[in-house]
Design a protein around this motif. Structure first.
Motif, PDB file in Angstrom:
ATOM      1  N   ALA A   1       8.440 -34.234 -22.706  1.00  0.00           N
ATOM      2  CA  ALA A   1       9.762 -34.604 -22.185  1.00  0.00           C
ATOM      3  C   ALA A   1      10.710 -33.402 -22.229  1.00  0.00           C
ATOM      4  CB  ALA A   1      10.340 -35.759 -22.997  1.00  0.00           C
ATOM      5  N   TYR A   2      10.640 -32.637 -23.320  1.00  0.00           N
ATOM      6  CA  TYR A   2      11.470 -31.429 -23.439  1.00  0.00           C
ATOM      7  C   TYR A   2      11.139 -30.457 -22.310  1.00  0.00           C
ATOM      8  CZ  TYR A   2      13.854 -27.557 -25.810  1.00  0.00           C
ATOM      9  OH  TYR A   2      14.698 -26.520 -26.134  1.00  0.00           O
ATOM     10  N   GLY A   3       9.821 -30.298 -22.047  1.00  0.00           N
ATOM     11  CA  GLY A   3       9.412 -29.431 -20.940  1.00  0.00           C
ATOM     12  C   GLY A   3       9.916 -29.950 -19.605  1.00  0.00           C
ATOM     13  N   GLY A   4       9.962 -31.285 -19.449  1.00  0.00           N
ATOM     14  CA  GLY A   4      10.463 -31.863 -18.209  1.00  0.00           C
ATOM     15  C   GLY A   4      11.930 -31.522 -17.992  1.00  0.00           C
ATOM     16  N   VAL A   5      12.719 -31.583 -19.061  1.00  0.00           N
ATOM     17  CA  VAL A   5      14.133 -31.226 -18.939  1.00  0.00           C
ATOM     18  C   VAL A   5      14.273 -29.736 -18.606  1.00  0.00           C
ATOM     19  CG1 VAL A   5      16.312 -31.055 -20.198  1.00  0.00           C
ATOM     20  CG2 VAL A   5      14.923 -33.111 -20.400  1.00  0.00           C
ATOM     21  N   LEU A   6      13.459 -28.894 -19.273  1.00  0.00           N
ATOM     22  CA  LEU A   6      13.474 -27.456 -18.961  1.00  0.00           C
ATOM     23  C   LEU A   6      13.144 -27.220 -17.494  1.00  0.00           C
ATOM     24  CD1 LEU A   6      11.605 -25.746 -21.962  1.00  0.00           C
ATOM     25  CD2 LEU A   6      14.003 -25.528 -21.379  1.00  0.00           C
ATOM     26  N   LEU A   7      12.124 -27.924 -17.004  1.00  0.00           N
ATOM     27  CA  LEU A   7      11.673 -27.750 -15.622  1.00  0.00           C
ATOM     28  C   LEU A   7      12.762 -28.160 -14.632  1.00  0.00           C
ATOM     29  CD1 LEU A   7       9.374 -27.133 -13.632  1.00  0.00           C
ATOM     30  CD2 LEU A   7       8.548 -29.469 -13.957  1.00  0.00           C
ATOM     31  N   MET A   8      13.365 -29.334 -14.865  1.00  0.00           N
ATOM     32  CA  MET A   8      14.386 -29.818 -13.934  1.00  0.00           C
ATOM     33  C   MET A   8      15.625 -28.921 -13.961  1.00  0.00           C
ATOM     34  SD  MET A   8      12.971 -32.108 -12.315  1.00  0.00           S
ATOM     35  CE  MET A   8      14.397 -32.478 -11.297  1.00  0.00           C
ATOM     36  N   ALA A   9      15.987 -28.420 -15.149  1.00  0.00           N
ATOM     37  CA  ALA A   9      17.139 -27.519 -15.224  1.00  0.00           C
ATOM     38  C   ALA A   9      16.853 -26.229 -14.452  1.00  0.00           C
ATOM     39  CB  ALA A   9      17.476 -27.212 -16.689  1.00  0.00           C
ATOM     40  N   ALA A  10      15.598 -25.750 -14.542  1.00  0.00           N
ATOM     41  CA  ALA A  10      15.233 -24.528 -13.818  1.00  0.00           C
ATOM     42  C   ALA A  10      15.305 -24.759 -12.314  1.00  0.00           C
ATOM     43  CB  ALA A  10      13.831 -24.076 -14.227  1.00  0.00           C
ATOM     44  N   VAL A  11      14.810 -25.930 -11.874  1.00  0.00           N
ATOM     45  CA  VAL A  11      14.882 -26.265 -10.450  1.00  0.00           C
ATOM     46  C   VAL A  11      16.354 -26.345 -10.010  1.00  0.00           C
ATOM     47  CG1 VAL A  11      14.446 -28.100  -8.780  1.00  0.00           C
ATOM     48  CG2 VAL A  11      12.656 -27.431 -10.396  1.00  0.00           C
ATOM     49  N   ALA A  12      17.182 -27.015 -10.815  1.00  0.00           N
ATOM     50  CA  ALA A  12      18.596 -27.169 -10.467  1.00  0.00           C
ATOM     51  C   ALA A  12      19.291 -25.812 -10.395  1.00  0.00           C
ATOM     52  CB  ALA A  12      19.290 -28.069 -11.491  1.00  0.00           C
ATOM     53  N   TYR A  13      18.908 -24.904 -11.303  1.00  0.00           N
ATOM     54  CA  TYR A  13      19.526 -23.577 -11.276  1.00  0.00           C
ATOM     55  C   TYR A  13      19.176 -22.849  -9.987  1.00  0.00           C
ATOM     56  CZ  TYR A  13      21.226 -19.047 -12.755  1.00  0.00           C
ATOM     57  OH  TYR A  13      21.929 -17.866 -12.835  1.00  0.00           O
ATOM     58  N   ARG A  14      17.898 -22.971  -9.564  1.00  0.00           N
ATOM     59  CA  ARG A  14      17.482 -22.310  -8.324  1.00  0.00           C
ATOM     60  C   ARG A  14      18.190 -22.910  -7.107  1.00  0.00           C
ATOM     61  NH1 ARG A  14      13.714 -18.586  -8.136  1.00  0.00           N
ATOM     62  NH2 ARG A  14      13.091 -19.095  -6.018  1.00  0.00           N
ATOM     63  N   VAL A  15      18.413 -24.231  -7.134  1.00  0.00           N
ATOM     64  CA  VAL A  15      19.140 -24.871  -6.030  1.00  0.00           C
ATOM     65  C   VAL A  15      20.571 -24.313  -5.956  1.00  0.00           C
ATOM     66  CG1 VAL A  15      20.116 -27.055  -5.212  1.00  0.00           C
ATOM     67  CG2 VAL A  15      17.757 -26.979  -6.024  1.00  0.00           C
ATOM     68  N   LEU A  16      21.214 -24.199  -7.123  1.00  0.00           N
ATOM     69  CA  LEU A  16      22.571 -23.635  -7.149  1.00  0.00           C
ATOM     70  C   LEU A  16      22.573 -22.205  -6.625  1.00  0.00           C
ATOM     71  CD1 LEU A  16      25.556 -23.627  -8.008  1.00  0.00           C
ATOM     72  CD2 LEU A  16      24.831 -23.014 -10.310  1.00  0.00           C
ATOM     73  N   GLN A  17      21.560 -21.441  -7.049  1.00  0.00           N
ATOM     74  CA  GLN A  17      21.460 -20.034  -6.627  1.00  0.00           C
ATOM     75  C   GLN A  17      21.279 -19.943  -5.109  1.00  0.00           C
ATOM     76  OE1 GLN A  17      19.384 -17.061  -9.452  1.00  0.00           O
ATOM     77  NE2 GLN A  17      17.925 -17.339  -7.801  1.00  0.00           N
ATOM     78  N   ARG A  18      20.377 -20.778  -4.559  1.00  0.00           N
ATOM     79  CA  ARG A  18      20.144 -20.780  -3.105  1.00  0.00           C
ATOM     80  C   ARG A  18      21.422 -21.180  -2.360  1.00  0.00           C
ATOM     81  NH1 ARG A  18      16.948 -17.434  -1.814  1.00  0.00           N
ATOM     82  NH2 ARG A  18      17.779 -17.998   0.215  1.00  0.00           N
ATOM     83  N   THR A  19      22.135 -22.201  -2.894  1.00  0.00           N
ATOM     84  CA  THR A  19      23.368 -22.647  -2.245  1.00  0.00           C
ATOM     85  C   THR A  19      24.382 -21.513  -2.171  1.00  0.00           C
ATOM     86  OG1 THR A  19      22.951 -24.825  -3.202  1.00  0.00           O
ATOM     87  CG2 THR A  19      25.135 -24.457  -2.271  1.00  0.00           C
ATOM     88  N   LEU A  20      24.498 -20.773  -3.270  1.00  0.00           N
ATOM     89  CA  LEU A  20      25.488 -19.692  -3.297  1.00  0.00           C
ATOM     90  C   LEU A  20      25.059 -18.535  -2.404  1.00  0.00           C
ATOM     91  CD1 LEU A  20      26.511 -19.787  -7.058  1.00  0.00           C
ATOM     92  CD2 LEU A  20      27.973 -20.279  -5.095  1.00  0.00           C
ATOM     93  N   ILE A  21      23.760 -18.223  -2.379  1.00  0.00           N
ATOM     94  CA  ILE A  21      23.285 -17.150  -1.499  1.00  0.00           C
ATOM     95  C   ILE A  21      23.506 -17.557  -0.040  1.00  0.00           C
ATOM     96  CG2 ILE A  21      21.227 -15.926  -0.677  1.00  0.00           C
ATOM     97  CD1 ILE A  21      20.210 -15.833  -3.495  1.00  0.00           C
ATOM     98  N   GLY A  22      23.226 -18.844   0.279  1.00  0.00           N
ATOM     99  CA  GLY A  22      23.447 -19.314   1.645  1.00  0.00           C
ATOM    100  C   GLY A  22      24.898 -19.153   2.070  1.00  0.00           C
ATOM    101  N   LEU A  23      25.797 -19.282   1.092  1.00  0.00           N
ATOM    102  CA  LEU A  23      27.228 -19.185   1.376  1.00  0.00           C
ATOM    103  C   LEU A  23      27.659 -17.737   1.616  1.00  0.00           C
ATOM    104  CD1 LEU A  23      29.408 -21.473   1.280  1.00  0.00           C
ATOM    105  CD2 LEU A  23      29.958 -20.698  -1.018  1.00  0.00           C
ATOM    106  N   HIS A  24      26.992 -16.807   0.907  1.00  0.00           N
ATOM    107  CA  HIS A  24      27.420 -15.404   0.974  1.00  0.00           C
ATOM    108  C   HIS A  24      26.593 -14.586   1.958  1.00  0.00           C
ATOM    109  CE1 HIS A  24      29.238 -16.694  -2.802  1.00  0.00           C
ATOM    110  NE2 HIS A  24      30.057 -15.674  -2.692  1.00  0.00           N
ATOM    111  N   GLY A  25      25.435 -15.116   2.370  1.00  0.00           N
ATOM    112  CA  GLY A  25      24.603 -14.360   3.309  1.00  0.00           C
ATOM    113  C   GLY A  25      23.521 -13.580   2.589  1.00  0.00           C
ATOM    114  N   ASN A  26      22.404 -13.327   3.335  1.00  0.00           N
ATOM    115  CA  ASN A  26      21.236 -12.705   2.714  1.00  0.00           C
ATOM    116  C   ASN A  26      21.402 -11.221   2.448  1.00  0.00           C
ATOM    117  OD1 ASN A  26      19.323 -14.716   2.156  1.00  0.00           O
ATOM    118  ND2 ASN A  26      18.977 -14.987   4.361  1.00  0.00           N
TER     119      ASN A  26
END
Lengths: 196, 196, 196, 196
Positions: free
Chosen positions: D107-132
Motif C-alpha cells: 500500500a505504501y508503494g501504491g501511494v508512492l507510485l500514484m504521487a510519482a504519476v501525479a507529479y509527472r502530470v503536473l510537470q507535463r501540464t506546466l511544460i505544456g503551458l510554457h512550451g517545449n
C-alpha cells in the motif's frame, strides 16, 4: 487595506482543513488487504470533501485575484466562510463512518449549503467594495453556478428523507460542475493582464 | 528588521489554533439527528472561541499593518501572545465538554485575560519602537476597548463563583464589542494611504 | 535560488510543531480546579518546549534575514533541522507525562542536542555559500552560545543518570541564555540597513 | 495567473503532512529506555516518509521556480498531487505499526507510485503551458529519474508478494537517488539568472 494577509491566513486555514480530514482514515490493526475494505466509505467521503475544499480554494484564489482591496467587513465575511469550511472534517467523518446514512448525509449537505451561502456573502461584500462595473463584477458575471448550487444542496438534504444515495449523487454532480475552473474570472483577467 | 516573517508565522500559528479547536467536536457513533444534541454546548463554545481568535487575527492584522518595523523584543512579545492563544483549544474543550460549569468557565476567562494582557504588551512594545507621535500611536489612540476588556474578563472570572452563565454573558458581550473591526487604525491608515 | 519559499515552508512546519504540542494537554473529565493539578508537569514541559521552538524560530529568522541566497544543500540542511524539531512534541509529551523522570529527560536532551547540531550544520552551509567575510559570517561571529549549548545539553543527558532535576535546570538555563535575541545579527544588519 | 498562492498553499499542505506524521509516534506510558524499542519501526518509516515528502517539496520548489505562470488545469494537477501526498501519514503509520509487513508495504508503494504519476502530470501540464523550448522544458530535460522511479515502485509492490524487505530496499534506494537535489533546474536557472 491590503489583501496579502487575508490570502495567507485563508491559505493556512484551508490547507489545515484539507489535511486533517485524512486523520479520520484510522490505521487498521491487521496487516491484510481485507483490513482496508471497511475504510472504503471513509475514503470515498474524504475524496468528495477533498474535491470540495479544493474547489473552494480555487474559487477563493480567483475571487481574491480579481479584487484589488479588502475591508473590515470582508475580513469577517471571509472568517465566516472559513468557519463553515472548518466543519467539513466533522461532517465528512460522520458521513463516512456511518456509510452514507440519512442523517449524516443531510448534515453534510447542511455544511455544503452554509459554505455556499457564506461564499456568496463574501463575493457580494467584495463586489460592493469594488463597484458593479468593476473588473471583479464583470469577471463574476451572472454566476449561475453559484445560484444553482445552494438549490441542489437543499434538494439533496430533503431527498435524504427518502433515499440518501440520491443526495450523494447530487453532491457529486455539483462537485463535477465546479471542477471546471472559473474561466470567467481567468478569461477576464487574462484579457486585461490582471493581477494574479 | 522586517515584519514579513512575523506576520507569516503568526498567520500560521493562528490558522492552526482556529482549526484544531474543531477536532474537539467528536464524531458521534450513531447516525441519528439526536446524536448531535450532546454536541450543542461543545459547538457553542467552539463558535465563541472561533470569534475570539478571529478578533485577535483581525486586530493583529491591523496592528502590524500600522507598524513599519519590529524588534527582537517585539518578536518575543508576539510569541508570548501566541502562547496564550494556543491555550484556547484546551480551555474551549474543557468548558464545552462540561456544559459551561464554574471552574472551566473561570479557566477560559483566565486565558482570555492573559491573551488580552499579552496583546497590550505587544502593542506597547510596537508603540515604544515607533514613538508616541507615530502613525501607529495615533491609529491606536486611547484604546478604550483594550482597557475595558481585561476588567470585564476579571469580572467574569469572579462571577463564576456565583453563576457561570453570568461569565458567559460577559465573554459574549466583549466579543460583540470587538466584532466591529478596528476602524481607528483602518481610518487613520486610509487617510494616509498607509501600508496594508 | 531564492530564499522565500524556504522561509515560508519553515514557518509553516515550525508553526505546526509549536501548536500541536498543546494537544498533549488532555482535557480532564472533571470540572473542578483540582482536575488541573495533574496537568502541571505537562504544562511546564509545554512552556519549556514552546520557548525552545520560539528560540529556534527567532534564530532561524535572523539567520535567513542575513542570508542572500540558498542552495540545494541548504534546503536539505534546513529539512534536517526541521526533522529534529518535529520530534519536540513527542519528547515533550513523554517527559511531561512521566513527571520529568530520568529516561524521558535524557531523550528530551537528545532531541535538543541533535537540533542544536542540525542548526550549526545549516549555519555552516549558509556561511560556506556566502563566504567567510560576508555580512552573514560577520553577523554570526564567534557564536559562543551555539558552541556552549550542545556541551550543556550533553552534560544534562549524563546528569539524568544521577538526578533528572539537574538536567531540567541545565535545559532551562540554556533557554534563558538564548532568550536574549541574537543582537549580533540584528546589530550588524541594522548598521548596514540590511534585508529583513 | 500568478503562482504565488499556489506555492503558499502547497507549502502549507506539505508542511502539515510532514508534521502530522510524527503524531503516529505514540508516547509510551513507561518512562524506561526499553519503552522506546517498539517505536523503532514506526520511527524508521517516519524517517523514510519525511525524506520522501522533503524530496517532493524540494522538487516542487524547483519546478515552480522554473515556471513563470500557472493555469486552472495546473491548479488541479497540483491538488491531485497534494491528494496523494496527503495519504502518506496513513500509509506510513500502517507500515510502521505492522513492522513492514507485506500488505502495508505494498500500500505504501501504491501511494508512492500514484504521487510519482501525479507529479509527472503536473510537470507535463506546466511544460505544456510554457512550451517545449521554454526554460522550464530545458531545465527538466530527459527526466530519467522521474521515468525510472515509478518502475522501481511497481517492482517494489510486486516484490512484497515474496519478500517485503526487498520492497523496503527499493523504496530507500529511490529516495537516495532523489536526495541529490535537482541540479538540472538549479543549473539552468543559475546560468540564466532565473527567478527563485
Amino acid at each position: 487595506m491590503g489583501k496579502g494577509r487575508l490570502e495567507a491566513f485563508s491559505d493556512g486555514v484551508i490547507a489545515i482543513i484539507i489535511t486533517i480530514m485524512v486523520l479520520e482514515l484510522k490505521v487498521p490493526h491487521e496487516a491484510t488487504p481485507a483490513a482496508l475494505l471497511p475504510l472504503v466509505p471513509v475514503l470515498l467521503s474524504y475524496v468528495l470533501s477533498f474535491v470540495y475544499v479544493g474547489i473552494y480554494w480555487n474559487n477563493h484564489h480567483h475571487l481574491l485575484a480579481a479584487s484589488r482591496l479588502v475591508s473590515g467587513a470582508a475580513l469577517w465575511a471571509n472568517l465566516h466562510l472559513l468557519f463553515w469550511l472548518s466543519l467539513f472534517p466533522f461532517a465528512t467523518a460522520w458521513m463516512g463512518e456511518n456509510h452514507f446514512a440519512g442523517a449524516p448525509t443531510a448534515a453534510y449537505g447542511g455544511v455544503l449549503l452554509m459554505a455556499a451561502v457564506a461564499y456568496r456573502v463574501l463575493q457580494r461584500t467584495l463586489i460592493g467594495l469594488h463597484g458593479n462595473d468593476s473588473l471583479l463584477a464583470r469577471a463574476i458575471g451572472s454566476d449561475w453556478k453559484g445560484k444553482l448550487s445552494p438549490v441542489l444542496y437543499a434538494l439533496g438534504i430533503v431527498s435524504t428523507l427518502r433515499a440518501a444515495w440520491c443526495a450523494q449523487l447530487l453532491y457529486a454532480a455539483v462537485a463535477v460542475m465546479w471542477l471546471v475552473p472559473d474561466r470567467r474570472i481567468e478569461n477576464t483577467l487574462g484579457r486585461q493582464g490582471g493581477p494574479g
